[in-house]
Scaffold this active site. Structure first.
Site, short mmCIF file in Angstrom:
data_model
loop_
_atom_site.label_atom_id
_atom_site.label_comp_id
_atom_site.label_asym_id
_atom_site.label_seq_id
_atom_site.Cartn_x
_atom_site.Cartn_y
_atom_site.Cartn_z
N HIS A 29 0.76 -1.13 -0.04
CA HIS A 29 0.25 -0.15 -0.18
C HIS A 29 0.72 1.22 0.01
O HIS A 29 0.58 2.17 -0.91
CB HIS A 29 -1.00 0.14 1.13
CG HIS A 29 -1.97 0.99 1.53
ND1 HIS A 29 -3.13 1.11 1.17
CD2 HIS A 29 -1.61 2.47 1.68
CE1 HIS A 29 -3.65 2.29 1.07
NE2 HIS A 29 -2.76 3.06 1.62
N GLU A 30 1.77 1.45 0.86
CA GLU A 30 2.67 2.71 1.13
C GLU A 30 3.64 2.64 -0.07
O GLU A 30 3.97 3.73 -0.62
CB GLU A 30 3.31 2.64 2.51
CG GLU A 30 2.19 2.52 3.36
CD GLU A 30 1.50 3.82 3.62
OE1 GLU A 30 1.65 4.86 3.00
OE2 GLU A 30 0.45 3.47 4.00
N HIS A 33 1.81 4.15 -2.98
CA HIS A 33 1.81 5.72 -2.89
C HIS A 33 3.20 6.27 -3.44
O HIS A 33 3.38 7.33 -4.13
CB HIS A 33 1.60 6.27 -1.32
CG HIS A 33 0.13 5.88 -0.99
ND1 HIS A 33 -0.91 6.40 -1.87
CD2 HIS A 33 -0.51 5.39 0.03
CE1 HIS A 33 -2.25 6.26 -1.27
NE2 HIS A 33 -1.65 5.51 -0.14
#
Length: 226
Positions: A29-30, A33
């Protein structure tokens, strides 16, 4: 395949599978980003070493523990400077959406891999029920947790990704009004979690939607591997 009704209800002997799933889910997820922010011209995350799949860089110990205890948590947020984007709003939306969408993709791929293993077979799996059960539990969590993280992060409350997307979509006057209420977001969030009537119309439907999406993925996989 049995899907969970809520992602923080699990047996203690399944804790290693939950932790492994969270490590993978938070890290991807990170990373998503950071990757897209860097691709769009903002080197902030890259300079901090966040464009990596190394879990140690992304995980927040307290945030990971809370997701096990309270049903919600977080990883270390990726810093993004939208002023470095050539099209701040559009690219901001993509960067914000990349995290939740990466979790949805993980869930989909996990479903395909699980059904491939079950239907095509894996050496030694059929002859060892304990190994098969471990595989089943792991992919159960990989699917359900990632779908829930996808949905949870789309809630339009700061600092969740859904709020950042809403900010970038909203006209400037509305955006300024939204920013005035950011300081109250944590209290609104806690009320939603604590008060049963609010939880019943916000968080609880997410669990139901998790099962709907997970079963949809399973149905698609069955069409492929039947």
């Amino acid at each position: 395949m049995d899907f969970l009704n809520s992602f923080f209800q699990f047996n203690l002997d399944e804790l290693p599978f939950v932790l492994l799933t969270l490590i993978i889910a938070f890290t991807v997820h990170e990373f998503a980003h950071a990757y897209f922010a860097n691709k769009f011209g903002d080197p902030t995350a890259k300079l901090l070493g966040r464009v990596t799949l190394n879990p140690a860089v992304h995980l927040d110990v307290l945030g990971t523990l809370l997701i096990l205890i309270a049903g919600f948590g977080w990883a270390k947020p990726v810093p993004v400077n939208r002023d470095n984007f050539s099209r701040p709003r559009l690219m901001g939306i993509i960067v914000s959406a990349a995290g939740p969408l990466s979790n949805l993709l993980l869930a989909f791929l996990s479903t395909l891999i699980y059904f491939a293993i079950v239907h095509l077979g894996m050496p030694g799996l059929d002859s060892n029920p304990r190994v098969f059960e471990a595989v089943r539990i792991f992919f159960n969590y990989m699917i359900t947790l990632n779908v829930l993280l996808f949905l949870f992060n789309l809630i339009p409350l700061p600092p969740l990704d859904g709020y950042r997307i809403l900010e970038d979509i909203a006209p400037t006057p509305l955006r300024r009004k939204l920013q005035q209420f950011e300081q109250w977001s944590i209290f609104i969030f806690l009320l939603i979690l604590v008060l049963p009537p609010l939880r019943a119309v916000t968080i609880t439907p997410l669990y139901e939607l998790v099962n709907t999406i997970a079963h949809g993925f399973a149905s698609f996989a069955m069409l492929i591997f039947q």
